[in-house]
Write an enzyme that holds these catalytic residues in place. Structure first.
Site, PDB file in Angstrom:
ATOM      1  N   GLU A 188       0.818  -1.215   0.000  1.00 61.41           N
ATOM      2  CA  GLU A 188       0.000   0.000   0.000  1.00 61.41           C
ATOM      3  C   GLU A 188       0.846   1.256   0.000  1.00 61.41           C
ATOM      4  OE1 GLU A 188      -3.840  -1.102   2.715  1.00 61.41           O
ATOM      5  OE2 GLU A 188      -1.933  -0.760   3.720  1.00 61.41           O
ATOM      6  N   ILE A 210      -2.829  -5.229  17.395  1.00 63.14           N
ATOM      7  CA  ILE A 210      -2.942  -4.771  18.770  1.00 63.14           C
ATOM      8  C   ILE A 210      -2.812  -5.954  19.724  1.00 63.14           C
ATOM      9  CG2 ILE A 210      -4.544  -3.808  20.480  1.00 63.14           C
ATOM     10  CD1 ILE A 210      -5.568  -1.933  18.275  1.00 63.14           C
TER      11      ILE A 210
END
Length: 505
Positions: free
Chosen positions: A295, A365
Site C-alpha cells: 500500500e 494490537i
C-alpha cells in the site's frame, strides 16, 4: 488572480480561486471525497478553509457537517482540522488522527471502518449514496486537461469519476518528476462485465500515467505550495529488532525448505515503526533482488531501493519521513523507473494479492492463543485506527504474518490473551504470529496445537504462566474440546485492566 504555470489547460484559467472561495462551494451534508493516503497527496488548503467556515457557521448556531471519504488516513489539515470543529458526520474508510479518534470514541462522529480494497467498488455499486464533491491534490494539469497525480493515488480515480463537482488543488511543492511514476488502470468494471486484470508481476504497468478528468465538473482550481505532512519514524528499539530477526530467520528456513524462492516473494508491509524495523533487517539480510507490492512505500523500502536489495516497488502512496521525502525528491530520477503508484483498488486487489503470492506483514494490537487477531480496537470498544488494508492482504497472501510486542503499557497489557476483545482477522486468516519473544508458525495446526505454540513462543514471560493455567483449565472443564474456552474468564483480562489499570492479578 494571475494564472498558474502548472495549470496548462486553458479552460481552467477562469476557475482559479482561493481556498476560501472553493470551500464556500461545498454544500452542507455533502459527501466529500478527498485525496490523501497516510498524509501524502492530501489537499492542503481547502480542508482548512472548510474547517474555518464550519467553525464560523457553528458559532452562528447553524449546523454544518459533511461526510468525509478518503483513500486511508490523511494529514492533520483534513482529519484533525475538520474533527476539531465537529464538522464530520460520517468518516470512512480509515483514520489515524487523535482528534478524529476522540470524536469517534465519544460518539459524536460516525465511522465506517472498511477494507481498503472495497471502497472504490462499493462507491461504484452505490452502497454509500452519492459522492457530491471531490477535492483532489494534483501535481499539475496538462494542456488536454489530464492530471499529473501527486504523491498518492488512493481512490482519486473513483472520486474524479463519481463526484458531481470537482475541486483541484495544484501543488507546486510536489515535484514534476512524479510525472510518469503512476499507473492508473481504467479497466475495472461492474459485475457481471468484469475481466481479469492483466498483471503477472509487481512491476507490470497496465494503465496510464495520468488521471482523467471531465473539465465540465471542475468548479474550482486552487494553487498551493505546501509539503506533505508525514510523521518521522522513530529508531527501531530492541524489541522491534528482535521481531525482525525472528522473521528473517523464518524466511531463511522457508527458502531452505523450498517453500520460498531465494529472492522470497513480493513483500507487503504495513505502516509504522515495526514495519520499518523489519525492512531495515531485510536490507541487511541475505536476500537479494526483492520486490514489493504494497500500500505504502516507507523509509525502509526507499533505503532498500537505494542499496539495490529491492529491485522494484508497487504501492498506492508514499509515507516518508521529512528526511526521506527530501532524499526522494532530490533523487527522483533514480526512483522513477523503480516505483509504480497505483489506485488502491489495484494495490489492494484480492485477485492480484493471491496471484502474485505476497508475503503480508502487518501490525496487530493483540492476538489470542488460538490465532485470532485484533488490529483495530483497544479493550474491545475503542477504535484505534482501523483495519486499513490488512484484511485485504491477510486473507489472500501467500504468507499472512502479524507482528507486535508481547506486552504494552510498561507490561500492564499482554498482547497475547485468552480471547481477543475484538476480532478483525480470524484464525483462518492468520498463519504466523511474531513478537520479540519468538515466532509461532500456525500453519496446519488445530486450535489446541496453536494455543501451545502461541503461548510458548509469543507470550511475555510475565503472562505465560497465566495463559498456560487458563488453557489447561479450559481443556479440562470447557464443554467443547475443539477450541477450549472458559466463557466467564475469556475477557476477564481486559475487564481487569479497565478496573485496575493492569491485566496482572
Amino acid at each position: 488572480m494571475p494564472t498558474f504555470d502548472r495549470i496548462q489547460y486553458p479552460g481552467f484559467q477562469d476557475k482559479i480561486m482561493t481556498a476560501e472561495q472553493a470551500a464556500a462551494l461545498i454544500p452542507e451534508h455533502a459527501n466529500v471525497g478527498m485525496s490523501g493516503f497516510t498524509g501524502s497527496g492530501a489537499p492542503k488548503e481547502v480542508p482548512l478553509a472548510l474547517a474555518k467556515r464550519i467553525e464560523e457557521l457553528h458559532a452562528q448556531g447553524k449546523e454544518f457537517k459533511i461526510g468525509l471519504w478518503t483513500g486511508a488516513s490523511t494529514a492533520p489539515e483534513i482529519d484533525g482540522a475538520l474533527a476539531k470543529v465537529n464538522g464530520i458526520n460520517m468518516r470512512m474508510p480509515y483514520q489515524s488522527d487523535p482528534i478524529a479518534r476522540q470524536r469517534i470514541n465519544e460518539g459524536s462522529m460516525q465511522y465506517c471502518d472498511i477494507h481498503l480494497s472495497h471502497v472504490a467498488q462499493f462507491v461504484w455499486f452505490g452502497f454509500y449514496g452519492k459522492l457530491n464533491v471531490a477535492v483532489v491534490e494534483v501535481t499539475g494539469v496538462l494542456p488536454d486537461g489530464r492530471l499529473i497525480p501527486s504523491t498518492s493515488v488512493g481512490n482519486n480515480k473513483t472520486w474524479l469519476e463519481q463526484a458531481d463537482m470537482i475541486i483541484l488543488e495544484v501543488n507546486d511543492r510536489q515535484s514534476m518528476g512524479l510525472a510518469g511514476m503512476h499507473d492508473i488502470y481504467y479497466g475495472t468494471d461492474l459485475p457481471p462485465r468484469r475481466k481479469p486484470i492483466p498483471m503477472v508481476k509487481p512491476s507490470d504497468r497496465i494503465g496510464e500515467p495520468y488521471l482523467r478528468c471531465d473539465p465540465n465538473k471542475v468548479i474550482a482550481v486552487v494553487p498551493t505550495h505546501k509539503s506533505d505532512r508525514n510523521s518521522p519514524f522513530k529508531p527501531a528499539d530492541a524489541e522491534f529488532v528482535q521481531i525482525a530477526g525472528h522473521l528473517i530467520e523464518f524466511f531463511e528456513h522457508e527458502v531452505k525448505k523450498g517453500r520460498l524462492p531465494a529472492n522470497l516473494l513480493p513483500l507487503q508491509s504495513g505502516v509504522g515503526n515495526i514495519a520499518n524495523a523489519v525492512l531495515a533487517g531485510l536490507n541487511k539480510g541475505p536476500f537479494e533482488n526483492l520486490t514489493a507490492y504494497t500500500e505504502v512505500l516507507q523509509d525502509g523500502m526507499l533505503e532498500m531501493l537505494r542499496t539495490g536489495k529491492l529491485a522494484s516497488a508497487s504501492a498506492t502512496a508514499f509515507s516518508l519521513s521529512p528526511e526521506a521525502e527530501k532524499e526522494f525528491t532530490e533523487n527522483i530520477d533514480f526512483y522513477r523507473d523503480k516505483v509504480v503508484l497505483r489506485p488502491q483498488e489495484i494495490s489492494n486487489h484480492p485477485e492480484l494479492i493471491r496471484r502474485l503470492g505476497l508475503i503480508a506483514m502487518n501490525a496487530m494490537i493483540e492476538a489470542d492463543i488460538y490465532g485470532n487477531v485484533n488490529s483495530t480496537h483497544v479493550m474491545g470498544s475503542s477504535i484505534m485506527n482501523g483495519i486499513g488494508g490488512s484484511g485485504d492482504f491477510a486473507r489472500n497472501a501467500y504468507l499472512s504474518i502479524f507482528m507486535a510486542k508481547s506486552s504494552a503499557k510498561k507490561g500492564d497489557i499482554s498482547c497475547i490473551v485468552p480471547m481477543v476483545s475484538h476480532t478483525d482477522h480470524t484464525e483462518h486468516d492468520v498463519q504466523i504470529l511474531v513478537t520479540e519473544q519468538g515466532l509461532a508458525d500456525l500453519r496446519g495446526l488445530s486450535p489446541k496445537q496453536r494455543a501451545k505454540v502461541v503461548i510458548e513462543n509469543c507470550a511475555h514471560p510475565d503472562y505465560r504462566p497465566m495463559l498456560k493455567d487458563y488453557y489447561e483449565r479450559a481443556l479440562k472443564t470447557a464443554p467443547g474440546k475443539h477450541t477450549p474456552m472458559l466463557l466467564d474468564e475469556a475477557l476477564s483480562w481486559h475487564q481487569r485492566f479497565n478496573d485496575t489499570g493492569s491485566m496482572k492479578p
